[in-house]
Design a protein around this motif. Structure first.
Motif, PDB file in Angstrom:
ATOM      1  N   GLN A   1      72.191  23.170 -17.429  1.00 28.83           N
ATOM      2  CA  GLN A   1      70.784  22.841 -17.183  1.00 28.83           C
ATOM      3  C   GLN A   1      70.068  23.985 -16.614  1.00 28.83           C
ATOM      4  OE1 GLN A   1      71.681  19.481 -14.333  1.00 28.83           O
ATOM      5  NE2 GLN A   1      70.769  18.121 -15.541  1.00 28.83           N
ATOM      6  N   GLN A   2      70.574  24.926 -15.878  1.00 27.31           N
ATOM      7  CA  GLN A   2      70.079  26.189 -15.601  1.00 27.31           C
ATOM      8  C   GLN A   2      69.667  27.088 -16.589  1.00 27.31           C
ATOM      9  OE1 GLN A   2      72.982  27.644 -12.719  1.00 27.31           O
ATOM     10  NE2 GLN A   2      72.291  26.204 -11.242  1.00 27.31           N
ATOM     11  N   ARG A   3      70.715  27.169 -17.628  1.00 23.36           N
ATOM     12  CA  ARG A   3      70.374  27.922 -18.794  1.00 23.36           C
ATOM     13  C   ARG A   3      69.470  27.311 -19.721  1.00 23.36           C
ATOM     14  NH1 ARG A   3      75.601  27.963 -21.860  1.00 23.36           N
ATOM     15  NH2 ARG A   3      76.570  28.189 -19.811  1.00 23.36           N
ATOM     16  N   LEU A   4      69.289  26.068 -19.812  1.00 22.63           N
ATOM     17  CA  LEU A   4      68.260  25.512 -20.584  1.00 22.63           C
ATOM     18  C   LEU A   4      66.936  25.712 -19.813  1.00 22.63           C
ATOM     19  CD1 LEU A   4      69.798  22.154 -21.685  1.00 22.63           C
ATOM     20  CD2 LEU A   4      69.327  24.178 -23.030  1.00 22.63           C
ATOM     21  N   ALA A   5      66.825  25.681 -18.441  1.00 27.64           N
ATOM     22  CA  ALA A   5      65.558  25.938 -17.785  1.00 27.64           C
ATOM     23  C   ALA A   5      65.015  27.301 -18.016  1.00 27.64           C
ATOM     24  CB  ALA A   5      65.870  25.444 -16.083  1.00 27.64           C
ATOM     25  N   HIS A   6      66.055  28.121 -17.835  1.00 31.14           N
ATOM     26  CA  HIS A   6      65.548  29.553 -18.200  1.00 31.14           C
ATOM     27  C   HIS A   6      65.238  29.800 -19.615  1.00 31.14           C
ATOM     28  CE1 HIS A   6      65.764  34.091 -17.868  1.00 31.14           C
ATOM     29  NE2 HIS A   6      66.543  33.757 -19.061  1.00 31.14           N
ATOM     30  N   ASN A   7      65.705  29.171 -20.602  1.00 30.01           N
ATOM     31  CA  ASN A   7      65.160  29.283 -21.823  1.00 30.01           C
ATOM     32  C   ASN A   7      63.885  28.734 -22.167  1.00 30.01           C
ATOM     33  OD1 ASN A   7      67.681  30.586 -22.575  1.00 30.01           O
ATOM     34  ND2 ASN A   7      68.729  28.932 -23.450  1.00 30.01           N
ATOM     35  N   LYS A   8      63.623  27.427 -21.441  1.00 29.55           N
ATOM     36  CA  LYS A   8      62.594  26.858 -21.509  1.00 29.55           C
ATOM     37  C   LYS A   8      61.374  27.875 -20.907  1.00 29.55           C
ATOM     38  CE  LYS A   8      59.922  22.618 -19.901  1.00 29.55           C
ATOM     39  NZ  LYS A   8      59.981  21.451 -19.241  1.00 29.55           N
ATOM     40  N   ALA A   9      61.461  28.305 -19.841  1.00 32.80           N
ATOM     41  CA  ALA A   9      60.680  29.116 -19.199  1.00 32.80           C
ATOM     42  C   ALA A   9      60.315  30.515 -20.155  1.00 32.80           C
ATOM     43  CB  ALA A   9      61.115  29.495 -17.805  1.00 32.80           C
ATOM     44  N   GLN A  10      61.343  31.104 -20.732  1.00 35.61           N
ATOM     45  CA  GLN A  10      61.185  32.046 -21.545  1.00 35.61           C
ATOM     46  C   GLN A  10      60.143  31.549 -22.711  1.00 35.61           C
ATOM     47  OE1 GLN A  10      64.897  33.655 -22.773  1.00 35.61           O
ATOM     48  NE2 GLN A  10      64.258  35.654 -21.786  1.00 35.61           N
ATOM     49  N   LEU A  11      60.510  30.709 -23.377  1.00 30.26           N
ATOM     50  CA  LEU A  11      59.668  30.124 -24.480  1.00 30.26           C
ATOM     51  C   LEU A  11      58.170  29.901 -24.090  1.00 30.26           C
ATOM     52  CD1 LEU A  11      62.273  27.513 -26.208  1.00 30.26           C
ATOM     53  CD2 LEU A  11      61.454  29.967 -26.954  1.00 30.26           C
ATOM     54  N   LEU A  12      58.200  29.338 -22.839  1.00 31.45           N
ATOM     55  CA  LEU A  12      56.828  28.852 -22.504  1.00 31.45           C
ATOM     56  C   LEU A  12      55.929  29.990 -22.082  1.00 31.45           C
ATOM     57  CD1 LEU A  12      57.513  25.769 -19.911  1.00 31.45           C
ATOM     58  CD2 LEU A  12      56.173  25.840 -22.094  1.00 31.45           C
ATOM     59  N   ARG A  13      56.521  31.294 -21.590  1.00 27.77           N
ATOM     60  CA  ARG A  13      56.052  32.723 -21.421  1.00 27.77           C
ATOM     61  C   ARG A  13      55.426  33.030 -22.997  1.00 27.77           C
ATOM     62  NH1 ARG A  13      59.807  32.995 -17.277  1.00 27.77           N
ATOM     63  NH2 ARG A  13      61.106  34.099 -18.702  1.00 27.77           N
ATOM     64  N   VAL A  14      56.347  33.060 -23.699  1.00 29.28           N
ATOM     65  CA  VAL A  14      56.049  33.589 -25.148  1.00 29.28           C
ATOM     66  C   VAL A  14      54.717  32.634 -25.890  1.00 29.28           C
ATOM     67  CG1 VAL A  14      56.889  33.883 -27.556  1.00 29.28           C
ATOM     68  CG2 VAL A  14      58.373  34.257 -25.415  1.00 29.28           C
ATOM     69  N   ILE A  15      54.935  31.329 -25.721  1.00 30.88           N
ATOM     70  CA  ILE A  15      53.651  30.586 -26.018  1.00 30.88           C
ATOM     71  C   ILE A  15      52.567  30.997 -25.267  1.00 30.88           C
ATOM     72  CG2 ILE A  15      52.803  28.160 -25.811  1.00 30.88           C
ATOM     73  CD1 ILE A  15      55.874  27.132 -26.291  1.00 30.88           C
ATOM     74  N   HIS A  16      52.770  31.254 -24.152  1.00 29.57           N
ATOM     75  CA  HIS A  16      51.440  31.650 -23.231  1.00 29.57           C
ATOM     76  C   HIS A  16      50.934  32.859 -23.725  1.00 29.57           C
ATOM     77  CE1 HIS A  16      48.409  32.129 -20.080  1.00 29.57           C
ATOM     78  NE2 HIS A  16      48.907  33.298 -19.816  1.00 29.57           N
ATOM     79  N   GLY A  17      51.995  33.729 -24.036  1.00 28.99           N
ATOM     80  CA  GLY A  17      51.400  35.125 -24.431  1.00 28.99           C
ATOM     81  C   GLY A  17      50.805  35.046 -25.994  1.00 28.99           C
ATOM     82  N   ILE A  18      51.381  33.985 -26.796  1.00 29.38           N
ATOM     83  CA  ILE A  18      50.792  34.268 -28.108  1.00 29.38           C
ATOM     84  C   ILE A  18      49.144  33.654 -27.941  1.00 29.38           C
ATOM     85  CG2 ILE A  18      50.893  33.154 -30.325  1.00 29.38           C
ATOM     86  CD1 ILE A  18      54.060  33.422 -29.949  1.00 29.38           C
ATOM     87  N   GLU A  19      49.140  32.406 -27.367  1.00 25.46           N
ATOM     88  CA  GLU A  19      47.916  31.764 -27.156  1.00 25.46           C
ATOM     89  C   GLU A  19      46.854  32.462 -26.533  1.00 25.46           C
ATOM     90  OE1 GLU A  19      49.591  27.221 -27.153  1.00 25.46           O
ATOM     91  OE2 GLU A  19      49.182  28.123 -25.144  1.00 25.46           O
TER      92      GLU A  19
END
Length: 140
Positions: free
Chosen positions: A94-112
């Motif tokens: 769960q910790q690993r997935l939360a970290h991966n999710k946060a990274q993906l959300l940062r990338v999405i925000h960076g692209i948008e």
């Protein structure tokens, strides 16, 4: 009980039941004179335990180690240790997935939120650099 009846009660395909039997997760069964397998009544709840454990993330080997051969052989202490170990593994995942999710959300925000005057390739490089810096900070 015959395999067809057990399959209907458990919701599992007969091939899956035979697989669990061949894997040693359920007791090998006797065969009647006509060659049909004859399963004990407790086989249904053992199959429920197996499928529930698989849904919870246990591998067949882990289930094999925890599941007693028969109901009289339940070893509470070893079962508790195995269950607690699985909870710890799930928490780490769960910790690993939360970290991966946060990274993906940062990338999405960076692209948008890419500035209009920055090209896609340059923005991608900026995002990669930001992720590297964040990973360097968290690694320390």
């Amino acid at each position: 009980m015959k395999i067809g009846e057990l399959a209907k009660l458990s919701g599992l395909a007969p091939s899956r039941i035979r697989f669990y039997e061949a894997s040693g997760l359920i007791k090998s069964v006797g065969r009647k004179a006509n060659g049909y397998r004859d399963y004990a009544p407790e086989t249904e709840w053992i199959l429920q335990i197996i499928t529930g454990a698989q849904s919870a993330g246990f591998s067949l080997e882990e289930i094999r180690q925890l599941l007693p051969v028969n109901a009289q052989d339940w070893q509470q202490e070893s079962m508790l240790i195995g269950l607690k170990r699985k909870v710890e593994e799930i928490e780490i995942l769960q910790q690993r997935l939360a970290h991966n999710k946060a990274q993906l959300l940062r990338v999405i925000h960076g692209i948008e939120s890419k500035p209009a005057d920055v090209g896609c390739a340059d923005n991608a490089q900026l995002l990669i650099n930001q992720m590297r810096e964040e990973n360097d900070v968290t690694a320390k």
